[in-house]
Design a protein around this motif. Sequence first.
Motif, PDB file in Angstrom:
ATOM      1  N   ILE A  93      41.509  49.391  44.798  1.00  0.00           N
ATOM      2  CA  ILE A  93      42.870  49.447  44.279  1.00  0.00           C
ATOM      3  C   ILE A  93      43.182  50.931  44.104  1.00  0.00           C
ATOM      4  O   ILE A  93      42.413  51.663  43.474  1.00  0.00           O
ATOM      5  N   MET A  94      44.287  51.382  44.676  1.00  0.00           N
ATOM      6  CA  MET A  94      44.661  52.803  44.601  1.00  0.00           C
ATOM      7  C   MET A  94      45.604  53.005  43.415  1.00  0.00           C
ATOM      8  O   MET A  94      46.742  52.540  43.425  1.00  0.00           O
ATOM      9  N   VAL A  95      45.113  53.689  42.406  1.00  0.00           N
ATOM     10  CA  VAL A  95      45.889  53.919  41.182  1.00  0.00           C
ATOM     11  C   VAL A  95      46.687  55.214  41.316  1.00  0.00           C
ATOM     12  O   VAL A  95      46.141  56.256  41.702  1.00  0.00           O
ATOM     13  N   ASP A  96      47.963  55.135  41.014  1.00  0.00           N
ATOM     14  CA  ASP A  96      48.836  56.315  41.016  1.00  0.00           C
ATOM     15  C   ASP A  96      48.361  57.255  39.902  1.00  0.00           C
ATOM     16  O   ASP A  96      48.405  56.917  38.717  1.00  0.00           O
ATOM     17  N   MET A  97      47.898  58.456  40.284  1.00  0.00           N
ATOM     18  CA  MET A  97      47.306  59.372  39.298  1.00  0.00           C
ATOM     19  C   MET A  97      48.322  59.908  38.297  1.00  0.00           C
ATOM     20  O   MET A  97      47.948  60.385  37.227  1.00  0.00           O
ATOM     21  N   ASN A  98      49.602  59.819  38.613  1.00  0.00           N
ATOM     22  CA  ASN A  98      50.632  60.256  37.665  1.00  0.00           C
ATOM     23  C   ASN A  98      50.705  59.340  36.443  1.00  0.00           C
ATOM     24  O   ASN A  98      51.348  59.693  35.444  1.00  0.00           O
ATOM     25  N   THR A  99      50.092  58.156  36.523  1.00  0.00           N
ATOM     26  CA  THR A  99      50.173  57.211  35.405  1.00  0.00           C
ATOM     27  C   THR A  99      48.897  57.196  34.560  1.00  0.00           C
ATOM     28  O   THR A  99      48.818  56.455  33.579  1.00  0.00           O
ATOM     29  N   ILE A 100      47.906  58.021  34.915  1.00  0.00           N
ATOM     30  CA  ILE A 100      46.654  58.072  34.151  1.00  0.00           C
ATOM     31  C   ILE A 100      46.860  58.936  32.909  1.00  0.00           C
ATOM     32  O   ILE A 100      47.385  60.048  32.998  1.00  0.00           O
ATOM     33  N   ARG A 101      46.442  58.411  31.748  1.00  0.00           N
ATOM     34  CA  ARG A 101      46.625  59.160  30.498  1.00  0.00           C
ATOM     35  C   ARG A 101      45.625  58.687  29.456  1.00  0.00           C
ATOM     36  O   ARG A 101      44.966  57.653  29.628  1.00  0.00           O
ATOM     37  N   PHE A 102      45.535  59.447  28.364  1.00  0.00           N
ATOM     38  CA  PHE A 102      44.731  59.012  27.230  1.00  0.00           C
ATOM     39  C   PHE A 102      45.408  57.799  26.598  1.00  0.00           C
ATOM     40  O   PHE A 102      46.638  57.734  26.525  1.00  0.00           O
ATOM     41  N   GLN A 126      37.508  30.294  52.498  1.00  0.00           N
ATOM     42  CA  GLN A 126      37.274  30.312  51.054  1.00  0.00           C
ATOM     43  C   GLN A 126      37.062  31.744  50.548  1.00  0.00           C
ATOM     44  O   GLN A 126      37.560  32.117  49.486  1.00  0.00           O
ATOM     45  N   TYR A 127      36.320  32.538  51.322  1.00  0.00           N
ATOM     46  CA  TYR A 127      36.083  33.943  50.967  1.00  0.00           C
ATOM     47  C   TYR A 127      37.404  34.707  50.866  1.00  0.00           C
ATOM     48  O   TYR A 127      37.633  35.454  49.910  1.00  0.00           O
ATOM     49  N   GLU A 128      38.278  34.513  51.847  1.00  0.00           N
ATOM     50  CA  GLU A 128      39.570  35.213  51.838  1.00  0.00           C
ATOM     51  C   GLU A 128      40.420  34.783  50.643  1.00  0.00           C
ATOM     52  O   GLU A 128      41.129  35.605  50.050  1.00  0.00           O
ATOM     53  N   GLU A 129      40.348  33.497  50.276  1.00  0.00           N
ATOM     54  CA  GLU A 129      41.114  33.011  49.123  1.00  0.00           C
ATOM     55  C   GLU A 129      40.594  33.606  47.817  1.00  0.00           C
ATOM     56  O   GLU A 129      41.374  34.006  46.946  1.00  0.00           O
ATOM     57  N   ILE A 130      39.270  33.670  47.681  1.00  0.00           N
ATOM     58  CA  ILE A 130      38.666  34.255  46.477  1.00  0.00           C
ATOM     59  C   ILE A 130      39.083  35.718  46.354  1.00  0.00           C
ATOM     60  O   ILE A 130      39.520  36.181  45.293  1.00  0.00           O
ATOM     61  N   GLN A 131      38.955  36.460  47.459  1.00  0.00           N
ATOM     62  CA  GLN A 131      39.300  37.880  47.456  1.00  0.00           C
ATOM     63  C   GLN A 131      40.778  38.085  47.122  1.00  0.00           C
ATOM     64  O   GLN A 131      41.129  38.943  46.300  1.00  0.00           O
ATOM     65  N   ALA A 132      41.644  37.294  47.737  1.00  0.00           N
ATOM     66  CA  ALA A 132      43.085  37.428  47.487  1.00  0.00           C
ATOM     67  C   ALA A 132      43.426  37.111  46.038  1.00  0.00           C
ATOM     68  O   ALA A 132      44.222  37.817  45.405  1.00  0.00           O
ATOM     69  N   ASP A 133      42.827  36.051  45.475  1.00  0.00           N
ATOM     70  CA  ASP A 133      43.102  35.680  44.083  1.00  0.00           C
ATOM     71  C   ASP A 133      42.688  36.799  43.125  1.00  0.00           C
ATOM     72  O   ASP A 133      43.397  37.104  42.163  1.00  0.00           O
ATOM     73  N   ILE A 134      41.529  37.400  43.392  1.00  0.00           N
ATOM     74  CA  ILE A 134      41.043  38.488  42.536  1.00  0.00           C
ATOM     75  C   ILE A 134      42.003  39.671  42.582  1.00  0.00           C
ATOM     76  O   ILE A 134      42.413  40.208  41.544  1.00  0.00           O
ATOM     77  N   PHE A 135      42.405  40.075  43.785  1.00  0.00           N
ATOM     78  CA  PHE A 135      43.279  41.247  43.889  1.00  0.00           C
ATOM     79  C   PHE A 135      44.702  40.945  43.431  1.00  0.00           C
ATOM     80  O   PHE A 135      45.363  41.822  42.865  1.00  0.00           O
ATOM     81  N   ASP A 136      45.171  39.712  43.627  1.00  0.00           N
ATOM     82  CA  ASP A 136      46.472  39.323  43.058  1.00  0.00           C
ATOM     83  C   ASP A 136      46.459  39.568  41.558  1.00  0.00           C
ATOM     84  O   ASP A 136      47.385  40.160  40.993  1.00  0.00           O
ATOM     85  N   HIS A 137      45.396  39.098  40.907  1.00  0.00           N
ATOM     86  CA  HIS A 137      45.298  39.211  39.449  1.00  0.00           C
ATOM     87  C   HIS A 137      45.216  40.671  39.013  1.00  0.00           C
ATOM     88  O   HIS A 137      45.926  41.101  38.092  1.00  0.00           O
ATOM     89  N   LEU A 138      44.337  41.434  39.660  1.00  0.00           N
ATOM     90  CA  LEU A 138      44.111  42.815  39.229  1.00  0.00           C
ATOM     91  C   LEU A 138      45.326  43.704  39.491  1.00  0.00           C
ATOM     92  O   LEU A 138      45.628  44.608  38.699  1.00  0.00           O
ATOM     93  N   LEU A 139      46.042  43.456  40.577  1.00  0.00           N
ATOM     94  CA  LEU A 139      47.257  44.223  40.855  1.00  0.00           C
ATOM     95  C   LEU A 139      48.349  43.892  39.837  1.00  0.00           C
ATOM     96  O   LEU A 139      49.064  44.784  39.359  1.00  0.00           O
ATOM     97  N   ALA A 140      48.455  42.603  39.487  1.00  0.00           N
ATOM     98  CA  ALA A 140      49.458  42.196  38.497  1.00  0.00           C
ATOM     99  C   ALA A 140      49.097  42.696  37.100  1.00  0.00           C
ATOM    100  O   ALA A 140      49.981  42.937  36.272  1.00  0.00           O
ATOM    101  N   ALA A 141      47.799  42.875  36.823  1.00  0.00           N
ATOM    102  CA  ALA A 141      47.348  43.314  35.501  1.00  0.00           C
ATOM    103  C   ALA A 141      47.537  44.813  35.284  1.00  0.00           C
ATOM    104  O   ALA A 141      47.653  45.261  34.140  1.00  0.00           O
TER     105      ALA A 141
END
Length: 202
Positions: free
Chosen positions: A56-65, A165-180
Amino acid sequence: SQKADGEVVEVTLTTVRIQNWDRTITLVPAYKMISESFINWEGMSRSGGRRIKRSIMVDMNTIRFADAALLERLCSYQLLGSYIEERSQEIEDWNSQHGIEAGQDVSGRAQTNVGIYRAYINHYLRNHPKIHQEGFTFLVRQLQPTDHGLPIELYVFTTDNRWVQYEEIQADIFDHLLAAAPKFELRVFQSPSGHDFQAMGN
């Protein structure tokens, strides 16, 4: 140059017959199996796990304490509460021992939103029923920043190695983490689109 990616279904003295994942058939001269390199999927099939290696590529402008308000809000999440409390106490003790007033001196220790997000990903995957917890590499790490942001890489193995099944597991994980990610006041990097330029003009 042989476009073969699938399962060996027949071997003769002169050819190897491969059924590709899209159900097409490729005939490869037997000597090519010795003279050229190839990927053997059998180990993955037998192991009972299939690797996810993706960032997941995090925008470094949003990183803060993390300030008190963010810490309090994130503490309410089941997977993070005890982690944040323990980490806060550890950091407070360290700063106190070194005579550093929290929030006043940048040389003191403090939690960051991206650090807590990485911890969340780790806890989320540790509680995921479709991810191997033992016997396989389990890693959530930060890679070197690029012009596309800060990569947070997942290197874990699914418990189901069937392709769909592997693709579904991977997609579900990244859907969640991107939304979080916005819950941690982080943005995921993407190249500016026409909509972004239009918003800048307003």
